[in-house]
Design an enzyme around this catalytic site. Sequence first.
Site: not given
Ligand SMILES: [Cu+2]
Length: 481
Positions: A131, A215
């Site tokens: 990320d 996310y």
């Molecule tokens: Cu997860």
Amino acid sequence: MDALTQEIIRVDRPATGGKGEGLTEQTFKRDIIGHCKDSDYVPELLPGGTRKDLKPLNVVQPEGPSFRITEESLVEWQKWRFRVAFNPREGATIHDVWYDGRSVLYRLSVSEMTVPYADPRPPFHRKQAFDFGDGGGGNMANNLSIGCDCLGVIKYFDAVMTGADGTAKKMPNAICLHEQDNGIGWKHSNWRTGRAVVTRHRELVVQFIITLANYEYIFAYKFDQSGGITVESRATGILNVVNIDAGKVSEYGNVVSGGVLAQNHQHIFCVRIDPAIDGPNNSVQVEESHPVPMNAVTNPNGNFYKVNTETMERAGFFDAAPELNRTVKMVNPHKKNPISQKPVGYKFIPLATQRLLADPNSIQARRAQFAQHHVWVTKYRDGELYAGGRYTLQSQEEIEGVSDAVKRGDSVVDTDVVVWSTFGITHNPRVEDWPVMPVEIFQLMIRPADFFTANPSLDVPSDKNVSSRVVGNDCCRNAHI
Ligand SMILES: [Cu+2]
């Protein structure tokens, strides 16, 4: 697709089968989403609306906050003093941390995180996000909004990013800073006198939030009144999911809604701690508590256990060991605590979370060496900030990350050391994680260890909070106890 000629070379249809069906079997019906259901989380789309039994809970600071910001980035709060910075790669970073005129840390940051997925079917075997290295913790930072992302009296820091054309671009409200009450700080009731003294555990929170596709990650650096620093990470947002045929279940994940397979995966974070305990030259000690067999002379009743402390000589790695209460101490070998005679330091207990599960020879594992051990200790080197290496996007292996730094075999005694803490979650999704996931919380607790000569929060006032009150009769009329 050939990126150069823009020519389509092949069309892959992912397998959608269940247990016992092969990695590439094409089992889907023509109407591939006929068995999928609506899944909404936006309040106005919820069939029953939102719950109606909540009363307001306000954070009120009538005299304003206790912190002070000067020179754009210098934060002073009680005895703490540090700077807040921001960059496209790491998001918010903390620099030059002092407590009561004494240096504690040089730099604190979230260095990297990886999210490898465990579905072996092509093309899902390629699913592995980095990320910070791929998207950028700063690039993907949210614009935080008052009364939602942070409560109370908030200071926002803007960030300046570089646009694709090279121009500077202001990103407003990328970091928020606020105080919060986190329950009781310390308490004792003297049974002889009946006097109880209690203080609150107030924290100063530096928070930023990143959205990486599906996310969300909420990162917070929390400073408290007892000299403690907590690095907190919260995972939320939406599971990364794929289609599964009606009525089937899978060993590659959990069916969380009609036609929705949430694949098993891990989220593995790495926090980089550059200590400066009473100065830049520090050492790292590993403290373990070992059981001792019963022995007529030294342990006749078998209750004794022995605490071993070893100083690390060379750069290296090790893992959490809850059975030994393995503790990492960052110490200044030249400064002794006058009371305990031990070097002054700060410690943390590595979080005993599962390490990377992928086979060591897999591309997933080769790309994320940092995710294979809980603690890495290296000697400082300029620019060495990224646990998974500088370039993670479509990488084949981790280059110039922590594992390469450790291979130099530098001496880490009485020098500028850097400590890296890896932790995370093996996320085998639950139905309750759908359609949006309740926060999953991790806290790395960095605490003073013989740094002070007593509890540093002794002088926190135990004043009564005058706006707290007893529940009125009208509110609990129907309560049965
Ligand atoms: Cu997860």
